[in-house]
Design a protein around this motif. Structure first.
Motif, PDB file in Angstrom:
ATOM      1  N   ALA A 197       0.835  -1.197   0.000  1.00  0.00           N
ATOM      2  CA  ALA A 197       0.000   0.000   0.000  1.00  0.00           C
ATOM      3  C   ALA A 197       0.873   1.251   0.000  1.00  0.00           C
ATOM      4  N   TYR A 198       0.334   2.280  -0.574  1.00  0.00           N
ATOM      5  CA  TYR A 198       0.984   3.586  -0.580  1.00  0.00           C
ATOM      6  C   TYR A 198       0.626   4.278   0.723  1.00  0.00           C
ATOM      7  N   GLU A 199       1.618   4.741   1.476  1.00  0.00           N
ATOM      8  CA  GLU A 199       1.365   5.418   2.750  1.00  0.00           C
ATOM      9  C   GLU A 199       1.535   6.921   2.585  1.00  0.00           C
ATOM     10  N   ILE A 200       0.653   7.661   3.271  1.00  0.00           N
ATOM     11  CA  ILE A 200       0.684   9.116   3.179  1.00  0.00           C
ATOM     12  C   ILE A 200       0.226   9.707   4.513  1.00  0.00           C
ATOM     13  N   ARG A 225      -6.261   7.347  -7.584  1.00  0.00           N
ATOM     14  CA  ARG A 225      -5.254   6.288  -7.524  1.00  0.00           C
ATOM     15  C   ARG A 225      -5.884   4.969  -7.088  1.00  0.00           C
ATOM     16  N   VAL A 226      -6.823   5.057  -6.144  1.00  0.00           N
ATOM     17  CA  VAL A 226      -7.481   3.853  -5.645  1.00  0.00           C
ATOM     18  C   VAL A 226      -8.447   3.290  -6.681  1.00  0.00           C
ATOM     19  N   VAL A 227      -9.296   4.159  -7.217  1.00  0.00           N
ATOM     20  CA  VAL A 227     -10.342   3.709  -8.139  1.00  0.00           C
ATOM     21  C   VAL A 227      -9.772   3.275  -9.490  1.00  0.00           C
ATOM     22  N   TYR A 228      -8.933   4.100 -10.070  1.00  0.00           N
ATOM     23  CA  TYR A 228      -8.457   3.829 -11.426  1.00  0.00           C
ATOM     24  C   TYR A 228      -7.102   3.136 -11.471  1.00  0.00           C
ATOM     25  N   GLY A 229      -6.299   3.320 -10.442  1.00  0.00           N
ATOM     26  CA  GLY A 229      -4.973   2.710 -10.440  1.00  0.00           C
ATOM     27  C   GLY A 229      -4.906   1.410  -9.669  1.00  0.00           C
ATOM     28  N   GLY A 230      -5.989   1.064  -8.992  1.00  0.00           N
ATOM     29  CA  GLY A 230      -6.025  -0.184  -8.246  1.00  0.00           C
ATOM     30  C   GLY A 230      -5.122  -0.188  -7.016  1.00  0.00           C
ATOM     31  N   GLU A 231      -4.697   0.984  -6.568  1.00  0.00           N
ATOM     32  CA  GLU A 231      -3.812   1.063  -5.408  1.00  0.00           C
ATOM     33  C   GLU A 231      -4.617   1.041  -4.116  1.00  0.00           C
ATOM     34  N   LEU A 252      -7.657   3.595   2.350  1.00  0.00           N
ATOM     35  CA  LEU A 252      -8.564   3.836   1.239  1.00  0.00           C
ATOM     36  C   LEU A 252      -8.447   2.634   0.309  1.00  0.00           C
ATOM     37  N   VAL A 253      -9.559   1.953   0.103  1.00  0.00           N
ATOM     38  CA  VAL A 253      -9.590   0.811  -0.802  1.00  0.00           C
ATOM     39  C   VAL A 253     -10.777   0.970  -1.736  1.00  0.00           C
ATOM     40  N   SER A 254     -10.735   0.288  -2.843  1.00  0.00           N
ATOM     41  CA  SER A 254     -11.849   0.387  -3.787  1.00  0.00           C
ATOM     42  C   SER A 254     -13.093  -0.278  -3.200  1.00  0.00           C
ATOM     43  N   ALA A 255     -14.234   0.076  -3.760  1.00  0.00           N
ATOM     44  CA  ALA A 255     -15.489  -0.532  -3.310  1.00  0.00           C
ATOM     45  C   ALA A 255     -15.461  -2.036  -3.565  1.00  0.00           C
ATOM     46  N   ALA A 256     -14.824  -2.461  -4.652  1.00  0.00           N
ATOM     47  CA  ALA A 256     -14.718  -3.891  -4.958  1.00  0.00           C
ATOM     48  C   ALA A 256     -13.890  -4.602  -3.896  1.00  0.00           C
ATOM     49  N   ASP A 257     -12.785  -3.989  -3.468  1.00  0.00           N
ATOM     50  CA  ASP A 257     -11.975  -4.579  -2.392  1.00  0.00           C
ATOM     51  C   ASP A 257     -12.778  -4.676  -1.105  1.00  0.00           C
TER      52      ASP A 257
END
Length: 95
Positions: free
Chosen positions: A2-5, A20-26, A40-45
């Motif tokens: 995961a990308y940390e910020i 980044r989450v929605v379109y980049g799958g991060e 932050l994760v996608s709704a699918a995740d």
């Protein structure tokens, strides 16, 4: 991975992080003082995580249900058969 910020930076870049989450799958982990706060994760995740469930939690729930059923059956048996006595081990006195 995961990308940390940091949370302060995440506030300023929220729209970019969502993309980044929605379109980049991060997956993005927002931190405070270097410790993870939220992800932050996608709704699918999220749906996949929800579908997994928590087997330990389900085990506890089923165990508690079994105990309640047994206790209920025990009370029902006493009432049904008119049993008013209770066994007490040796050396116990009635109070």
């Amino acid at each position: 991975m995961a990308y940390e910020i940091p949370v302060t930076q995440a506030r300023a870049e929220l729209a970019d992080l969502i993309n980044r989450v929605v379109y980049g799958g991060e997956r993005v982990v927002v931190t405070r003082h270097g410790k993870p706060l939220v992800a932050l994760v996608s709704a699918a995740d999220l749906e996949r995580l929800d579908a997994l469930g928590d087997p330990a939690e389900e085990q506890v729930i089923s165990s508690v249900s079994a105990v309640r059923e047994a206790a209920s059956a025990q009370r029902t048996g006493r009432q049904r058969f008119g049993i008013a006595a209770e066994h007490r081990g040796p050396g116990t006195t009635s109070g």
